[in-house]
Motif scaffolding. Structure first.
Motif, PDB file in Angstrom:
ATOM      1  N   GLY A 179       0.815  -1.216   0.000  1.00  0.00           N
ATOM      2  CA  GLY A 179       0.000   0.000   0.000  1.00  0.00           C
ATOM      3  C   GLY A 179       0.847   1.263   0.000  1.00  0.00           C
ATOM      4  O   GLY A 179       1.767   1.408   0.796  1.00  0.00           O
ATOM      5  N   ASP A 181       0.595   5.635  -0.435  1.00  0.00           N
ATOM      6  CA  ASP A 181      -0.370   6.720  -0.251  1.00  0.00           C
ATOM      7  C   ASP A 181      -0.353   7.669  -1.451  1.00  0.00           C
ATOM      8  O   ASP A 181       0.286   8.713  -1.431  1.00  0.00           O
ATOM      9  N   ARG A 189      -4.108   7.619   3.058  1.00  0.00           N
ATOM     10  CA  ARG A 189      -3.603   6.509   3.881  1.00  0.00           C
ATOM     11  C   ARG A 189      -2.200   6.859   4.372  1.00  0.00           C
ATOM     12  O   ARG A 189      -1.204   6.316   3.882  1.00  0.00           O
ATOM     13  N   TYR A 192       0.530   4.304   5.041  1.00  0.00           N
ATOM     14  CA  TYR A 192       1.106   3.546   3.918  1.00  0.00           C
ATOM     15  C   TYR A 192       2.435   4.161   3.484  1.00  0.00           C
ATOM     16  O   TYR A 192       2.869   5.186   3.987  1.00  0.00           O
ATOM     17  N   GLU A 224       1.205  -3.329   6.948  1.00  0.00           N
ATOM     18  CA  GLU A 224       0.551  -4.288   6.047  1.00  0.00           C
ATOM     19  C   GLU A 224       0.913  -5.724   6.442  1.00  0.00           C
ATOM     20  O   GLU A 224       2.068  -6.038   6.629  1.00  0.00           O
TER      21      GLU A 224
END
Ligand SMILES: NC(=O)c1ccc[n+]([C@@H]2O[C@H](COP(=O)([O-])OP(=O)(O)OC[C@H]3O[C@@H](n4cnc5c(N)ncnc54)[C@H](OP(=O)(O)O)[C@@H]3O)[C@@H](O)[C@H]2O)c1
Length: 227
Positions: A179, A181, A189, A192, A224
């Motif tokens: 992930g 951002d 996020r 991330y 994550e």
């Protein structure tokens, strides 16, 4: 650093950061995306070259490779970074257009660009192709089947490409970011990866010593745990 790089998805997110970092290192860069305004800003900011293209159209894909090659002299490094996951949906709600759009951009475009680049690189017996996959290709998630399918496809394609390209001394790398951002998803996020960090790991692969090929690199934000 006189090497040339063609980066797709250069107008935003990871691709934009890639262009900035590569240009700062002295690479000659050609970037593409659909957003011509952002592309012009990037050209002014970094000194890169570039032109707009919609990678969902296979004719534009082949044509933008030709434009990049003409502008750069030759493409030493191709980074297939453009991608999207525009509509998450349960399998029962998927529209035909979701499959077609994601197939065209996330899978067909990098396959076509890899084909065009490998033809030239094989003749020179040198070059490097980097395909930006995703950690989604190492796992699975409800409502992600379309994106997941295309990224699994890109992973499979890249694994085969690695074996064909090594016969002609061409490096191939699949990167699997977690992930990040970017504008890729509507919500922020901050936990991330920064797009700068995701790009830095790709730069790391293409600046590895000459005798090293990074075949695959998986990296995630610490939050994550989809592995
Ligand atoms: N963000 C994440 O969490 C994440 C995680 C793993 C992997 N990835 C992968 O990393 C890559 C970059 O993602 P990102 O997060 O940087 O996304 P992003 O910020 O949304 O940027 C996507 C880029 O792809 C381009 N693009 C999308 N559709 C296109 C089309 N039809 N024709 C031409 N260009 C198109 C966009 O340019 P225009 O809008 O100007 O066309 C933009 O430059 C993608 O392959 C994505 O699947 C992302």
């Amino acid at each position: 650093m006189n090497r040339t790089v063609f980066v797709t998805g250069a107008t935003r997110g990871i691709g934009r950061e890639l262009v900035k970092q590569l240009a700062a290192l002295g690479f000659h860069v050609f970037g593409t995306g659909r957003d011509e305004v952002r592309l012009e800003e990037l050209k002014a900011e970094t000194g890169c070259m570039g032109a707009g293209a919609d990678l969902s159209d296979p004719e534009q894909v082949v044509d933008i490779y030709r434009q990049a090659k003409n502008a750069l002299g030759q493409v030493d490094i191709l980074i297939n970074n453009a991608g999207l996951n525009n509509r998450k949906a349960a399998v029962v709600n998927i529209q035909l257009d979701d499959w077609e759009q994601q197939y065209a951009v996330n899978l067909r475009a990098p396959m076509l660009l890899s084909r065009e680049a490998l033809k030239d690189m094989a003749g020179r017996k040198s070059g490097h192709i980097v395909n930006v996959v995703s950690t989604i290709a190492k796992t699975s998630q409800p409502n992600y089947s379309t994106y997941c399918t295309m990224k699994y496809g890109l992973m499979g394609f890249t694994k085969c490409l690695i074996k064909e390209a090594r016969e002609v001394n061409v490096k191939v790398t699949a990167v699997y970011p977690g992930g990040t951002d970017t504008d890729f998803r509507p919500e922020d996020r901050p936990e991330y990866l920064l797009p700068e960090s995701a790009a830095k790991m790709i730069v790391h692969c293409i600046t590895a010593p000459d005798d090293v090929v990074v075949h695959d690199l998986t990296y995630r934000p610490l939050v994550e745990s989809n592995f």
